[in-house]
Design an enzyme around this catalytic site. Structure first.
Site, mmCIF file in Angstrom:
data_model
loop_
_atom_site.group_PDB
_atom_site.id
_atom_site.type_symbol
_atom_site.label_atom_id
_atom_site.label_comp_id
_atom_site.label_asym_id
_atom_site.label_seq_id
_atom_site.Cartn_x
_atom_site.Cartn_y
_atom_site.Cartn_z
ATOM 1 N N HIS A 1 0.579 -0.836 0.259
ATOM 2 C CA HIS A 1 -0.162 0.157 0.089
ATOM 3 C C HIS A 1 0.592 1.027 -0.237
ATOM 4 O O HIS A 1 2.346 1.505 0.521
ATOM 5 C CB HIS A 1 -0.960 -0.331 1.376
ATOM 6 C CG HIS A 1 -0.277 0.056 2.384
ATOM 7 N ND1 HIS A 1 -0.024 1.738 2.710
ATOM 8 C CD2 HIS A 1 -0.691 -0.913 3.707
ATOM 9 C CE1 HIS A 1 0.990 1.218 4.416
ATOM 10 N NE2 HIS A 1 0.690 -0.095 4.189
ATOM 11 N N CYS B 1 3.231 -4.580 6.420
ATOM 12 C CA CYS B 1 3.042 -4.412 5.050
ATOM 13 C C CYS B 1 3.966 -3.953 4.412
ATOM 14 O O CYS B 1 5.085 -4.437 4.617
ATOM 15 C CB CYS B 1 2.326 -3.505 5.329
ATOM 16 S SG CYS B 1 0.427 -4.222 6.070
#
Length: 414
Positions: free
Chosen positions: A337, A355
């Site tokens: 992301h 992430c």
């Protein structure tokens, strides 16, 4: 594919899956796919029609199931037969109003499978014709009545949308709630059909809980492959007095080959399309207390805007933050992301909650290029991806994968 929700399944094939509730990196969100029914895939009727005239003296032995007059037959019933001296050349099944039911013979010729779940409390008539090499025929007819609606059901799911294009690592993912026990998996797997065009070999493999089964080939799908899937478990006994809630089916396509390779050693992502490097970009992965996992993952969901919220699982230590261009990799909460706050760290050190952080411009580029089902390979983080944490069938060797099949695997595929 716009999002999907992993909640208790009533679920999918030709299946539509509701938007997936997104949680922040490291959030332990469990899978339990939810999806709404979608139109069923049309199944070829196979050989059917009026039986040929029966010869007066036919050296053919033919028996048919369900046996004549049988009642309380599951609505998943197939027309089975045992034949010697010939082979089955025609099967006709009609309901009490004389309406024909489409279907087709199994590839091994052991039975004829209706193209849809049969009606409850309905009387059906079947006619089976066998033909010898010399052209002689024998016809056997039977009638049976199906059972009423079962009190207990198994929810079913399939993570495919009709007429959508997926990446080359997109597994066929069937889901069951509650999970199918080992003793019942073979019967369920026999009703899970996948066709590929062009033809490619493949095998089903179950997770240990029996809540999911994956279908894949030895290698990634060929670009342009057409996948035709039917999880034909509507009305099928699934164990424990439960029956599958409904059939699920979908026809989808595989697109170009697009791979994202992330190396913690260099803190870079290398993007390869159709065998050529098209872009490299710096990344920041999980900090030591929240490490990213290494393994072969698959993009499961894409959200241009979402909210990561870990306060429900982490309490006061959790956080709630708006996120852009999020692409889910695991059920436990790891994504690729946009992370404008970590641009300075990207390419140098790991600061995320697990992430793969990329810059806003790189996140937009990836988001516009990627498909659900594209592979993301992360290496050198020191933490292994857990099987079943996301769509993970590519994270094991082929030899290991086929061990999860509930049915014998052809020697040619081992």
């Amino acid at each position: 594919m716009v999002g999907m929700r992993r909640s208790v399944v009533t679920v999918v094939v030709a299946a539509v899956i509701a938007p997936l509730a997104l949680s922040g990196c490291g959030d332990k969100q469990k899978s339990a796919a939810a999806a709404t029914p979608a139109p069923s895939v049309s199944v070829s009727a196979g050989a059917s029609g009026a039986p040929a005239p029966e010869s007066a003296d036919v050296p053919i032995s033919l028996s048919v199931t369900p046996t004549a007059g049988k009642t309380n037959v599951p609505t998943s019933a197939e027309v089975g037969f045992q034949v010697s001296g010939g082979k089955v050349t025609s099967v006709t099944l009609t309901d009490s109003k004389g309406k024909a039911v489409a279907g087709r013979l199994r590839e091994d010729g052991s039975s004829w499978v209706p193209g849809q779940t049969l009606k409850t409390k309905e009387r059906y008539a079947a006619s089976v014709v066998a033909t010898s090499d010399s052209g002689l025929t024998k016809t056997v007819r039977t009638t049976f009545t199906t059972m009423g609606a079962p009190a207990r059901k198994t929810g079913t799911g399939l993570y495919l949308f009709n007429d959508q294009t997926y990446g080359v690592a997109m597994p066929v993912v069937a889901e069951f709630n509650p999970g199918i026990k080992k003793a019942d998996r073979a019967a369920v797997q026999k009703r899970m059909f996948v066709q590929t065009d062009p033809p490619q070999p493949g095998v089903w493999s179950w997770t240990s809980s029996g809540t999911q089964a994956y279908y894949r080939a030895p290698e990634y799908w060929q670009p342009g492959t057409k996948l035709t899937v039917r999880i034909a478990v509507g009305g099928l006994p699934t164990g424990g007095g439960r029956y599958g809630n409904q059939d699920r089916s979908a026809v989808a396509k595989i697109g170009r080959k697009f791979e994202m390779n992330v190396d913690n050693a260099t803190k870079k992502m290398t993007v390869v399309q159709d065998g050529k490097v098209v872009k490299t970009m710096p990344v920041s992965l999980g900090r030591p207390s929240k490490p990213s996992v290494s393994g072969t993952m698959v993009i499961m969901d894409k959200q241009a805007e979402t909210v990561f919220d870990t306060t429900d699982t982490a309490g006061s230590a959790g956080y709630k933050v708006n996120i852009q261009y999020a692409q889910r990799l695991t059920w436990s909460g790891q994504f690729v992301h946009s992370a404008p706050w970590s641009v300075g760290a990207q390419g140098h050190r790991n600061v995320s909650h697990g992430c793969v952080n990329v810059s806003p411009s790189n996140a937009v580029w990836l988001f516009n290029k990627s498909l659900i089902g594209d592979p993301v390979v992360v290496k050198n983080t020191g933490t292994k991806l857990a099987y079943g944490d996301g769509w993970t069938p590519w994270n094991v060797t082929w030899d290991e994968f086929v061990k999860g099949s509930a049915l014998p695997v052809p020697t040619s595929l081992k």
